[in-house]
Design a protein around this motif. Structure first.
Motif, short mmCIF file in Angstrom:
data_model
loop_
_atom_site.label_atom_id
_atom_site.label_comp_id
_atom_site.label_asym_id
_atom_site.label_seq_id
_atom_site.Cartn_x
_atom_site.Cartn_y
_atom_site.Cartn_z
N GLU A 7 4.23 -12.17 -14.40
CA GLU A 7 4.88 -10.90 -14.15
C GLU A 7 4.81 -10.45 -12.65
N LEU A 8 3.74 -11.08 -12.05
CA LEU A 8 3.63 -10.30 -10.63
C LEU A 8 4.66 -11.10 -9.68
N PHE A 9 5.16 -12.17 -10.11
CA PHE A 9 6.08 -13.10 -8.98
C PHE A 9 7.35 -12.65 -9.03
N THR A 10 7.94 -12.47 -7.97
CA THR A 10 9.36 -12.03 -7.67
C THR A 10 10.12 -12.72 -6.57
N THR A 11 11.22 -12.99 -6.45
CA THR A 11 11.99 -13.65 -5.49
C THR A 11 12.74 -12.51 -4.60
N ASP A 12 12.56 -11.25 -5.00
CA ASP A 12 13.08 -10.18 -4.08
C ASP A 12 11.95 -9.53 -3.18
N ALA A 13 11.74 -10.32 -2.06
CA ALA A 13 10.85 -9.93 -1.06
C ALA A 13 11.00 -8.62 -0.56
N SER A 14 12.32 -8.29 -0.18
CA SER A 14 12.71 -7.31 0.44
C SER A 14 12.32 -5.96 -0.46
N ALA A 15 12.90 -6.01 -1.71
CA ALA A 15 12.54 -4.81 -2.70
C ALA A 15 11.09 -4.46 -2.67
N LEU A 16 10.18 -5.78 -2.81
CA LEU A 16 8.67 -5.55 -2.98
C LEU A 16 8.06 -5.05 -1.76
N THR A 72 11.60 -10.97 9.82
CA THR A 72 12.62 -9.93 9.22
C THR A 72 11.72 -9.11 8.17
N LEU A 73 11.11 -9.61 7.24
CA LEU A 73 10.24 -8.85 6.28
C LEU A 73 9.04 -8.02 7.08
N ILE A 74 8.41 -8.60 7.85
CA ILE A 74 7.56 -7.74 8.58
C ILE A 74 7.90 -6.52 9.43
N LEU A 75 9.24 -6.87 9.97
CA LEU A 75 9.87 -5.67 10.70
C LEU A 75 10.29 -4.61 9.58
N GLU A 76 10.80 -5.24 8.52
CA GLU A 76 11.19 -4.09 7.32
C GLU A 76 9.95 -3.27 6.78
N ALA A 77 8.90 -3.98 6.62
CA ALA A 77 7.61 -3.38 6.25
C ALA A 77 7.23 -2.11 7.28
N ILE A 78 7.26 -2.53 8.70
CA ILE A 78 6.86 -1.67 9.66
C ILE A 78 7.85 -0.54 9.56
N GLU A 79 9.24 -0.80 9.34
CA GLU A 79 10.03 0.33 9.51
C GLU A 79 10.03 1.43 8.22
N HIS A 80 9.42 0.75 7.10
CA HIS A 80 8.84 1.48 5.96
C HIS A 80 7.55 2.18 6.03
N GLY A 81 6.98 2.10 7.28
CA GLY A 81 5.69 2.50 7.42
C GLY A 81 4.60 1.94 6.61
N ALA A 82 4.68 0.74 6.21
CA ALA A 82 3.58 -0.15 5.48
C ALA A 82 2.52 -0.88 6.90
N THR A 83 1.37 -0.70 6.46
CA THR A 83 0.47 -1.43 7.16
C THR A 83 0.76 -3.16 6.81
N VAL A 84 0.66 -3.85 7.96
CA VAL A 84 0.93 -5.12 7.94
C VAL A 84 -0.30 -6.15 8.25
N VAL A 85 -0.59 -7.01 7.35
CA VAL A 85 -1.59 -8.04 7.51
C VAL A 85 -1.05 -9.44 7.47
N THR A 86 -1.02 -10.32 8.60
CA THR A 86 -0.36 -11.60 8.72
C THR A 86 -1.50 -12.56 9.22
N GLY A 87 -0.98 -13.97 8.64
CA GLY A 87 -1.84 -15.12 9.46
C GLY A 87 -1.01 -15.97 9.90
N ASN A 88 0.10 -15.48 10.34
CA ASN A 88 1.14 -16.45 11.02
C ASN A 88 1.23 -16.46 12.60
#
Length: 450
Positions: free
Chosen positions: A67-76, A95-111
């Motif tokens: 139940e934790l899995f989703t293919t809708d990364a943007s909504a998550l 795109t997803l990192i920029l979206e997270a930043i725009e919504h005020g989320a902290t981002v952790v990446t290994g990319n």
């Protein structure tokens, strides 16, 4: 305990995980199984809100609730307080990192690939939004190297960073050194053990190390560097003969990422400084700390004005080790969200220019197959003197039978130079190749650590 923050029953931080590969699955496992311990350390419950994947039914290294899995990364991403990006690649990660930043989320990446290509613009976006962008896992796996450079050495001046930051190439070169294996055989073994991908290009051509070198340089010298700023050379040209010759001379060959501050002077007498960032196979003395790094391990050697020489060593890859680095960033970010304070990415107070490889001062090891006749050594020595390059050592071995890349009755010459400008060294090698007494220049490698 002094290192814990009392958890608040009312405080819950929603965590979105993008990607469930080897590292992502381990991160999810830790978030689920160590939830109570993480809450004690951060002061809030870290609720794994979902895991964005391309295929929900793909096999995982750790059984996770479906139940934790989703293919809708943007909504998550839009509903998260902390976004952990472990998808890899450029898109859709950027795109997803920029979206997270725009919504005020902290981002952790290994990319590391994304950070090396587009890190400067991501840092600027995070700074403008006042959110934290953390990426300890992008360099050297479990080794805590980025936070010490950014925080512990913030009051010092780093002059040089030199590291083995790619476990695949270190394993290959170590196998060639310890077993006498040829490059192709060592690579095949690395692939069999899972150290190397089916397509190992990014590793053996040095691109992975170059991406990490750009990140290390950006933090060390407070100036934003991208992948195109890094001089890059891989290990595909290294032969068993090179390894054996290096061992005989007391050296070992490693693929190093090197970032160093170089001070100079303009024609008008004005003092100038810049930074060179480079990746290439390098001869190191066998007793150098980096020379003793074996297998798929990583190590980073830092030189600072006041701290002196520091060594960071550990596992540079793997699901659990890299997940450790990711969770370190997550805990740090969660504490900030609980206690308050601005986001922290990097400090780029400096604007040091990028210097090309020609600005580097280094030493060379040059191997050549030469005619075994009188006057050869004097001709070679004259060329070195003509270009202002001093010879430190010269060894000669006469071949009565032709070997790999050698001519019958020829002599194998191995020369190690004193330190000189890269441009002068390169010009010397080019001139040597034009001598009629030289059958071939078999190898040209830089020498560090002496």
């Amino acid at each position: 305990m002094a290192d814990t923050v009392a958890p608040s029953a009312a405080k819950t931080l929603k965590v979105a995980l993008l990607g469930a590969g080897n590292v992502g699955a381990e991160v999810a496992r830790i978030l689920l199984t160590d939830a109570d311990a993480l809450a004690e350390r951060t002061g809030a419950r870290l609720e794994l809100a979902g895991i964005a994947v391309r295929s929900i039914d793909a096999p995982r290294t750790f059984p996770l609730p479906r139940e934790l899995f989703t293919t809708d990364a943007s909504a998550l991403v839009r509903g998260a307080d902390i976004v952990i990006e472990l998808m890899g690649g450029i898109e859709p990660a950027r795109t997803l990192i920029l979206e997270a930043i725009e919504h005020g989320a902290t981002v952790v990446t290994g990319n590391k690939a994304l950070l090396a290509v587009d890190g400067p613009s991501l840092y600027e976006k995070a700074d403008a939004a006042g959110v934290q962008l953390s990426y300890e896992a992008a360099v050297a796996g479990a080794i805590p190297i980025l936070r010490p450079i950014r925080d512990s050495l913030a009051g010092d001046k780093i002059t040089r960073v030199m590291g083995i930051v790619n476990g695949t190439t270190n394993y290959i070169l170590d196998q060639m050194d310890t077993t006498g294996a040829q490059f192709a055989d060592a690579l095949a073994e690395a692939q069999r053990l899972g150290y190397a991908e089916a397509d190992p290009t990014a590793d053996i051509e040095g691109h992975d190390a170059a991406a990490k070198g750009a990140i290390l340089a950006s933090l060390s010298f407070h100036t934003r560097f991208a992948l195109e700023d890094v001089h890059c050379q891989g290990i595909t040209s290294i032969t068993a003969n090179d390894i054996a010759a290096a061992r005989e001379a007391g050296y070992v060959i490693k693929l190093l990422a090197i970032a160093e501050k170089i001070d100079g002077m303009d024609d008008d007498g004005t003092e100038t400084s810049g930074v060179s960032v480079r990746v290439h196979p390098t001869l190191l003395p066998r007793d150098h700390p980096l020379g003793a790094v074996h297998g798929a391990f990583n190590a980073v050697f830092v030189e600072a004005e006041n701290a002196g020489q520091l060594m960071f060593y550990g596992q540079g890859a793997g699901g659990a080790p890299t997940a450790s680095a990711v969770l370190g960033d997550v805990v740090s970010a969660a504490r900030r969200l609980v206690l308050g304070g601005p986001g922290r990415t990097e400090t780029t107070t400096g604007r040091l220019p990028v210097l090309g490889i020609d600005a580097v001062t280094t030493r060379y090891y040059i191997g050549m197959d030469a005619a075994d006749q009188p006057g050869v050594l004097s001709k070679i020595s004259a060329l070195f003197a003509e270009h202002g390059v001093s010879i430190e050592t010269m060894r000669q071995t006469v071949h009565t039978e032709p070997g790999d890349g050698e001519s019958a009755g020829s002599a194998e010459l191995r020369i190690v130079t004193h330190r000189a400008g890269e441009a002068a060294l390169a010009a010397t090698v080019k001139a040597i190749e034009g001598l009629d007494v030289i059958n071939s220049v078999t190898s040209v490698l830089r020498v560090e650590g002496v």
